[in-house]
Design an enzyme around this catalytic site. Sequence first.
Site, PDB file in Angstrom:
ATOM      1  N   PRO A 121       0.845  -1.205   0.000  1.00  0.00           N
ATOM      2  CA  PRO A 121       0.000   0.000   0.000  1.00  0.00           C
ATOM      3  C   PRO A 121       0.877   1.250   0.000  1.00  0.00           C
ATOM      4  O   PRO A 121       1.963   1.259   0.586  1.00  0.00           O
ATOM      5  CB  PRO A 121      -0.784  -0.115   1.317  1.00  0.00           C
ATOM      6  N   LYS A 122       0.418   2.284  -0.674  1.00  0.00           N
ATOM      7  CA  LYS A 122       1.120   3.569  -0.663  1.00  0.00           C
ATOM      8  C   LYS A 122       0.478   4.453   0.407  1.00  0.00           C
ATOM      9  O   LYS A 122      -0.640   4.920   0.252  1.00  0.00           O
ATOM     10  CB  LYS A 122       1.058   4.260  -2.028  1.00  0.00           C
TER      11      LYS A 122
END
Length: 348
Positions: free
Chosen positions: A18-19
């Site tokens: 995930p960013k």
Amino acid sequence: MLAKLADELPAGAYLYEPKWDGFRAIVFRGQDDVYLQSRDSRPLDRYFPELHDALLKRLPRNCVVDGEIVIATERGLDFDALQLRLHPAASRVQKLAKETPSSFIAFDILAVGARDLMNAPQAERRAALEKLLGDVKPPVYLTPITRDRDVAVDWLTRFEGAGLDGVIAKPESGAYLPGKRAMIKIKHARTAECVVAGFRYHKSGKDAVGSLLLGLYDDSGTLQHVGVTSSFTMAMRRKLVEELAPLRKNAMDDHPWREWAGAAAESSRMPGSQSRWSAGKDLSWEPLRIERVCEVKYDHMQGNRFRHAAIFLRWRPDKQPRDCRYDQLEVTTPYELERIFSSGSSGS
């Protein structure tokens, strides 16, 4: 190490993560203390005193860890709350630290003990990070990863409601390369039709437009400032000065933002407002009559505004400004942050 933007997730030997939408930070944990540094080498310890103590307690001695500082709320990640921490008064920082405590999410390791891991492959660094932080406790977290591209594509949609910024793809064989765009980031992309209510001149002078000020109407019929678009070539910037000139005539007479003209920059809602990120830049703006509509591409909303500068796509002469409303925007379902850490966290 930085990331370059792509339109879709690459396939192959990648680790997908995930960013996180927060402050990038590197933690230097020594024998008896810890030092928290921003991406541009500025100290962050004084702004996150509660995190300093937690990192000192939860990280093993003699390691260097790369990650993200975030503030999680019931509504998801809150970037505005992070910005409020950059305050000169220690008393204010301490107050906010108690009211909205921060967390640190680790996603890479540069060194452990006497071993420099920067030249080690990403997969090896991830294994070392899991060994180091496999049992770490909040507010320090180990970011989830997956090697399954289909899972990462699902994350791109599901996790947005928690305030995540997209997905990062890291080549499994890649070394840690400071300052290089050696990773790939895939962000959410949507379009919106916005009122062009004003503009700012380019830093080169008044022969070029720097950015267009965008607005959307809310349910009460008020035109709210939602952000800017500034993705123009220099030729286009100069052309815009001429193209917008007729709309400047008598623009302030009935402008919905007229009370902001020349006002002190106290509210982030003002088109000309200063922020802690503007570093004294000239943010004065020129009003335009409310007649033009443009279509822009944006990644996601933060509250009622675009989180990042939108990308100009085209003019929409077929659209009326009054039709540019918030209800055109896609609404994402909230997602519990705790559930993200149970999704592919062991490299599934």
